[in-house]
Each structure stands twice: as structure tokens, then as C-alpha cells.
Design an enzyme around this catalytic site. Structure first.
Site, PDB file in Angstrom:
ATOM      1  N   GLY A 163      50.469  44.314  43.787  1.00 51.82           N
ATOM      2  CA  GLY A 163      50.182  43.396  44.899  1.00 51.82           C
ATOM      3  C   GLY A 163      50.559  44.051  46.213  1.00 51.82           C
ATOM      4  O   GLY A 163      51.096  45.173  46.233  1.00 51.82           O
ATOM      5  N   ASP A 164      50.218  43.390  47.319  1.00 44.53           N
ATOM      6  CA  ASP A 164      50.543  43.875  48.670  1.00 44.53           C
ATOM      7  C   ASP A 164      49.904  45.229  48.980  1.00 44.53           C
ATOM      8  O   ASP A 164      50.441  46.011  49.769  1.00 44.53           O
ATOM      9  CB  ASP A 164      52.063  44.021  48.877  1.00 44.53           C
ATOM     10  N   GLU A 165      48.761  45.513  48.378  1.00 46.18           N
ATOM     11  CA  GLU A 165      48.138  46.831  48.577  1.00 46.18           C
ATOM     12  C   GLU A 165      47.386  46.917  49.901  1.00 46.18           C
ATOM     13  O   GLU A 165      46.986  48.013  50.318  1.00 46.18           O
ATOM     14  CB  GLU A 165      47.150  47.123  47.431  1.00 46.18           C
ATOM     15  N   ASN A 174      51.407  31.756  46.822  1.00 47.18           N
ATOM     16  CA  ASN A 174      52.624  32.476  46.466  1.00 47.18           C
ATOM     17  C   ASN A 174      52.648  33.906  46.973  1.00 47.18           C
ATOM     18  O   ASN A 174      53.607  34.623  46.745  1.00 47.18           O
ATOM     19  CB  ASN A 174      52.809  32.487  44.938  1.00 47.18           C
ATOM     20  N   ALA A 175      51.582  34.350  47.603  1.00 48.76           N
ATOM     21  CA  ALA A 175      51.590  35.695  48.180  1.00 48.76           C
ATOM     22  C   ALA A 175      50.834  35.614  49.493  1.00 48.76           C
ATOM     23  O   ALA A 175      50.185  34.602  49.771  1.00 48.76           O
ATOM     24  CB  ALA A 175      50.930  36.693  47.239  1.00 48.76           C
ATOM     25  N   HIS A 226      48.316  37.631  52.520  1.00 51.41           N
ATOM     26  CA  HIS A 226      47.473  38.743  52.935  1.00 51.41           C
ATOM     27  C   HIS A 226      47.637  38.898  54.448  1.00 51.41           C
ATOM     28  O   HIS A 226      47.326  37.978  55.191  1.00 51.41           O
ATOM     29  CB  HIS A 226      46.005  38.463  52.599  1.00 51.41           C
ATOM     30  N   THR A 261      58.379  33.172  43.258  1.00 54.27           N
ATOM     31  CA  THR A 261      58.429  32.791  44.671  1.00 54.27           C
ATOM     32  C   THR A 261      58.706  31.287  44.802  1.00 54.27           C
ATOM     33  O   THR A 261      58.754  30.757  45.897  1.00 54.27           O
ATOM     34  CB  THR A 261      57.095  33.113  45.382  1.00 54.27           C
ATOM     35  N   THR A 282      52.058  37.760  37.201  1.00 48.47           N
ATOM     36  CA  THR A 282      51.830  36.473  37.837  1.00 48.47           C
ATOM     37  C   THR A 282      51.163  35.593  36.768  1.00 48.47           C
ATOM     38  O   THR A 282      50.955  36.036  35.634  1.00 48.47           O
ATOM     39  CB  THR A 282      50.997  36.615  39.128  1.00 48.47           C
ATOM     40  N   GLY A 317      59.322  36.983  52.909  1.00 43.87           N
ATOM     41  CA  GLY A 317      60.200  37.775  53.781  1.00 43.87           C
ATOM     42  C   GLY A 317      61.135  38.673  52.982  1.00 43.87           C
ATOM     43  O   GLY A 317      61.950  39.396  53.550  1.00 43.87           O
ATOM     44  N   VAL A 324      44.065  53.702  58.005  1.00 38.80           N
ATOM     45  CA  VAL A 324      45.067  54.501  58.725  1.00 38.80           C
ATOM     46  C   VAL A 324      45.833  53.677  59.767  1.00 38.80           C
ATOM     47  O   VAL A 324      46.379  54.220  60.722  1.00 38.80           O
ATOM     48  CB  VAL A 324      44.412  55.752  59.386  1.00 38.80           C
TER      49      VAL A 324
HETATM   50  P1  GDP Z   1      47.674  42.193  50.527  1.00 45.39           P
HETATM   51  O1  GDP Z   1      48.386  41.018  49.953  1.00 45.39           O
HETATM   52  O2  GDP Z   1      47.153  43.117  49.488  1.00 45.39           O
HETATM   53  O3  GDP Z   1      46.652  41.818  51.543  1.00 45.39           O
HETATM   54  O4  GDP Z   1      48.783  43.055  51.294  1.00 45.39           O
HETATM   55  P2  GDP Z   1      49.904  42.545  52.317  1.00 45.39           P
HETATM   56  O5  GDP Z   1      49.280  42.012  53.515  1.00 45.39           O
HETATM   57  O6  GDP Z   1      50.902  41.712  51.588  1.00 45.39           O
HETATM   58  O7  GDP Z   1      50.650  43.922  52.604  1.00 45.39           O
HETATM   59  C1  GDP Z   1      50.001  45.018  53.163  1.00 45.39           C
HETATM   60  C2  GDP Z   1      50.782  45.466  54.373  1.00 45.39           C
HETATM   61  O8  GDP Z   1      50.249  46.698  54.815  1.00 45.39           O
HETATM   62  C3  GDP Z   1      50.681  44.531  55.552  1.00 45.39           C
HETATM   63  O9  GDP Z   1      51.836  44.632  56.347  1.00 45.39           O
HETATM   64  C4  GDP Z   1      49.461  45.091  56.295  1.00 45.39           C
HETATM   65  O10 GDP Z   1      49.415  44.718  57.655  1.00 45.39           O
HETATM   66  C5  GDP Z   1      49.711  46.526  56.138  1.00 45.39           C
HETATM   67  N1  GDP Z   1      48.589  47.446  56.191  1.00 45.39           N
HETATM   68  C6  GDP Z   1      47.383  47.367  55.568  1.00 45.39           C
HETATM   69  N2  GDP Z   1      46.707  48.512  55.754  1.00 45.39           N
HETATM   70  C7  GDP Z   1      47.503  49.316  56.504  1.00 45.39           C
HETATM   71  C8  GDP Z   1      47.386  50.659  56.982  1.00 45.39           C
HETATM   72  O11 GDP Z   1      46.419  51.356  56.721  1.00 45.39           O
HETATM   73  N3  GDP Z   1      48.447  51.133  57.690  1.00 45.39           N
HETATM   74  C9  GDP Z   1      49.560  50.420  57.965  1.00 45.39           C
HETATM   75  N4  GDP Z   1      50.536  50.983  58.685  1.00 45.39           N
HETATM   76  N5  GDP Z   1      49.701  49.160  57.516  1.00 45.39           N
HETATM   77  C10 GDP Z   1      48.699  48.640  56.780  1.00 45.39           C
END
Ligand code: GDP
Length: 425
Positions: A12-14, A38-39, A41, A128, A238, A304, A415
Site C-alpha cells: 500500500g501507499d505506493e 482505512n487508507a 490516497h 486502523t 487487509t 499519521g 519524480v
Molecule cells: P496511495 O495510497 O498508493 O495513493 O499512496 P499514499 O498517498 O498513501 O502515499 C504516497 C506518498 O508518496 C504520498 O505522500 C504522495 O504524495 C507521495 N508521492 C507520490 N508520488 C511521488 C513522487 O513521485 N515523489 C514524491 N516525492 N512523492 C510522491
């Protein structure tokens, strides 16, 4: 037009939200097909910075129809609050449709989740506490309440009474907590029921008619492959399947229509919650990567909580891509690694003295040690680069090494956290 799934290759959080927000410019529908609030984006665009929990990531485009599919755990109050929060921040009211078959995450699910984590204490699974596991347990126990039931009060009361009968025994005797009545839950739902009414739809017909008419559908996964209840790091998954294969069920689109599956992975690893994490870093190296990672450090968008961080894990990611059936990969957060002279990368695991590149079941995974190789860093800022050829030679080498190890072509590079910080290869 095909349906395209955008799903996580890891824990997750990719960065799926950022990729979905980017690709939604071309989409007609963006669909959430599993999970709940629970998560989060994280999305950064012209409207500001947002953490979306239940709303699909197409909500920033007025032309996109955002769909909450039947596979989602719908916390009604959280959904309406999130929607209002977006409008309060100046985002034009998005088009939203909520499946009449989506089920409701109810106050007793949240209570049960919290009570159970409390009971488990140190043996807890890192929930969570949003009620997701009790919600899905109820769905498969056939004790769930569908959105359509909200509009039939006697049916609603009957469903709630049936669901609460067993829960109240747990509340009283296992957790020593007060009981809950159907009337209390109905009172809690009353005002929100009316507010929700204009959004309720038969989303299966909507999406299938849309696909037949050549519309583009994005299917947005929550969490990642390694949190799948069947293929992930059980018992730390999950409670719904985050796989592209499940999108067909959780959204209601024909499997053969999902012709592209974009697996999203970070250029390093991060993980929220419990469970084995082979490349996890500790101490100063972890703190530095955590501080520099993502858009504001690696801290959970919903909770958080500090995320666990580590080097890129090619064993886990190759497996994640395979389980997802990835046709291509989006590699995010590449810019984050610009501070390193050398970048370690996990190419295999050593388990009980044996080297393997096959992702094992959880028991052996807990004993796995990473086999690391080290690639040269690029020591520069990538955030303004938009063309692959302009990336430093070392960055290209890093990307191409990963591509070979995970056996899936890396088509997108991110990037920076902003919408346009993308390189298409
Ligand atoms: P998601 O749940 O897969 O959408 O991922 P999250 O939002 O939970 O976590 C991804 C984190 O990486 C967040 O803080 C985004 O703003 C950040 N993010 C996504 N792509 C990039 C990137 O290419 N560079 C940087 N520095 N941050 C990124």
C-alpha cells in the site's frame, strides 16, 4: 475503450492516488472497488493537497463520474464529510455514484474493531480501527446491510436486529461494553440517508453500458498485493482483495474488459502496519528515508502513523506484479533517492541458509534476510525532468535494473508528488 486497473504492487501507499489523478484526465469513470476509509490516497494538484479516503481519485475532474462499487466498505458519515470537505476547499462538486449494492460500515463495526485490538494488546494486527475487518466479516456472514436497505425502513430494522443480536453478546460478555440497539443505529443513519439518496445508482449497469459505448473506466485499488487475504502476508492482510482480478467483482465489470493493469510501486519500500518486511531499515538510515520520502515524509495519510521504510524489494515487487497480473508498472518517488551516494536493492532472500527469489509464505518470510546489491546513486534533483533521456545515467541504470528484476516493463516514472511530475517511457 478498455478498463484500466491501477493497483498496488506492495504493502500500500505506493502512490496510486497520484497516478490515478494523473490518468483520470483521460477517463470517463473512476471506480473504487474495495476497502473503505482505512487508507488514504495523497493527491497534489491545482486545488491543493488532499488525502482521499473513500472518494475515487477522479473527483478533481468535473467530467469524470466517480463510482463507489459494491465491493467498498461504505462509512456513510465519513463519505459525506469527505465530499463536503472537498467542496468547502473549492473543488467543483464532483459527479458521484454509489452502488445500491455497496454495504454500509456501521458504528458497531468500528467499535468491534477497537475493542478487539484492545483485547489482543501486543498481539494485535495493526488495524486502523475503522471497522473494516468486522465489516467484511459481516458481509460474508450474510449480516451486512446494503445501501438499498436504507430506503426500506422495516427491512433495515430487521437486518440491523439480526446483525446486532450476536454482537451484543460479544459487547457484553467478551468486551464488557454497553450494548447497541437497532433504533440507535437507525437514528445515526437517518439524516445521512436522505443526503445520500441522489448519489445512489445501479453502478453495474452504468459501467457496463459505459464500456459498451466506448467509455474509459479506471479501477482504483486500495492498499497493495501483499495485503491480499489470499496471496498476501497472512495474517496481516487487509480484509478485501486489493487485486486487479477482484476489480471485476468489486466494481462489476467483465474480466475481459480489464486489458491494462498498472501496478504502482515506489522506488524504495514503505509499509504501514504489522507483518514481515524484509528490507526494513532501522535507526538513522530509516529516519532519513522516512523524512525525505513521499510528499511530506512517510507518515500514514489516514492515521499519521510513521511508515516503516526500507530499500526496494525486487522479490516482493516481482511477486506483487505477478499476483496483480501487471501489464506495466508505474515507479513513483524516484526523486526521493537523490540524496544517496549508493542505493541498496534487494535482489533475493536468504532463508535458513538458502537463497531464493520466490516470495514465500509468512513463516519463512519472517526468517528471510535481504540479499542486497548496491547501485550507484545520482546525487541530483530529478523533480523538473520530464523526459527519460534527460535522467542521469545512474537513474536510468537503477530503473532498468529494477525492470529486469521484476520482469515487468516500467512505463511511468513519477519524480515528484505533483500531478505533472511524470515521465512516460
Ligand atoms: P496511495 O495510497 O498508493 O495513493 O499512496 P499514499 O498517498 O498513501 O502515499 C504516497 C506518498 O508518496 C504520498 O505522500 C504522495 O504524495 C507521495 N508521492 C507520490 N508520488 C511521488 C513522487 O513521485 N515523489 C514524491 N516525492 N512523492 C510522491
Amino acid at each position: 475503450m478498455p478498463a484500466i486497473a491501477i493497483v498496488g504492487a506492495n504493502w500500500g501507499d505506493e502512490g496510486k492516488g497520484k497516478i490515478t489523478d494523473y490518468l483520470a484526465a483521460q477517463a470517463d469513470y473512476v471506480v473504487r472497488f474495495q476497502g473503505g476509509n482505512n487508507a488514504g490516497h495523497t493527491i497534489i494538484n491545482a486545488f491543493g493537497k488532499f488525502a482521499l479516503h473513500l472518494l475515487p481519485s477522479g473527483v478533481f475532474y468535473p467530467k469524470v463520474i466517480n463510482v463507489i462499487g459494491p465491493g467498498v466498505a461504505l462509512n456513510l458519515r465519513a463519505f459525506l464529510t469527505e465530499l463536503q470537505g472537498l467542496i468547502d476547499r473549492g473543488v467543483p462538486a464532483p459527479q458521484i455514484k454509489v452502488s445500491n449494492r455497496a454495504q454500509l460500515l456501521l458504528p458497531y463495526h468500528q467499535l468491534l474493531d477497537g475493542y478487539e485490538e484492545e483485547r489482543l494488546g501486543a498481539r494485535s494486527f495493526g488495524s486502523t480501527k475503522q471497522g473494516i475487518a468486522p465489516f467484511y466479516a459481516d458481509k460474508y456472514l450474510k449480516l451486512g446491510v446494503q445501501v438499498a436497505d436504507l430506503y426500506d425502513q422495516s427491512r433495515l430494522q430487521e437486518r440491523l436486529e439480526q446483525a446486532l443480536a450476536a454482537k451484543n453478546i460479544l459487547f457484553q460478555h467478551l468486551y464488557q461494553k454497553p450494548v447497541m440497539t437497532a433504533a440507535e443505529v437507525m437514528a445515526h443513519l437517518a439524516a445521512d440517508t436522505e443526503t445520500l439518496a441522489p448519489y445512489v445508482a445501479d453502478t453495474l449497469t452504468l459501467l457496463q453500458d459505459g464500456l459498451a459505448a466506448g467509455k474509459m473506466v479506471l479501477l482504483e485499488g486500495q492498499l497493495g498485493a501483499l495485503r491480499d487475504p489470499d496471496h498476501g502476508i497472512y495474517p496481516y492482510p487487509t480484509s478485501s482483495s486489493p487485486l486487479a482480478g477482484f476489480a471485476t467483482v468489486g466494481a462489476g465489470v467483465p474480466p475481459q474488459q480489464i486489458t491494462r493493469i498498472i501496478a504502482v510501486t515506489k522506488a524504495y519500500s514503505s509499509c504501514v502496519g504489522a507483518g514481515p518486511f524484509v528490507t526494513e531499515l532501522q535507526g538513522g538510515a530509516a529516519e532519513e528515508l522516512r523524512r525525505r520520502g513521499g510528499s511530506a515524509g512517510e507518515y500514514g495519510a489516514t492515521t499519521g502513523r510513521p511508515r516503516r521504510v526500507g530499500w526496494f524489494d525486487a522479490v516482493a515487487t516481482r511477486y506483487g506484479c505477478r499476483v496483480q497480473g501487471a501489464t506495466e508498472v508505474a515507479l513513483t518517488n524516484l526523486d526521493v533517492l537523490g540524496y544517496l551516494d549508493e542505493i541498496p536493492l534487494c535482489t533475493a532472500y536468504a532463508i535458513d541458509g538458502e537463497r531464493t527469489t520466490t516470495f514465500p509464505t509468512t513463516g519463512p518470510l519472517e526468517r528471510a534476510q535481504p540479499v542486497l546489491t548496491t547501485l550507484p546513486g545520482w546525487r541530483s534533483d530529478l523533480t523538473a525532468i520530464r523526459c527519460y533521456q534527460d535522467l542521469p545515467r545512474q537513474t536510468q541504470h537503477y530503473v532498468e535494473t529494477i525492470e529486469e528484476l521484476i520482469a515487468t516493463s516500467i512505463r511511468w516514472l513519477s519524480v515528484g508528488p505533483e500531478r505533472n511530475a511524470m515521465i512516460l517511457r
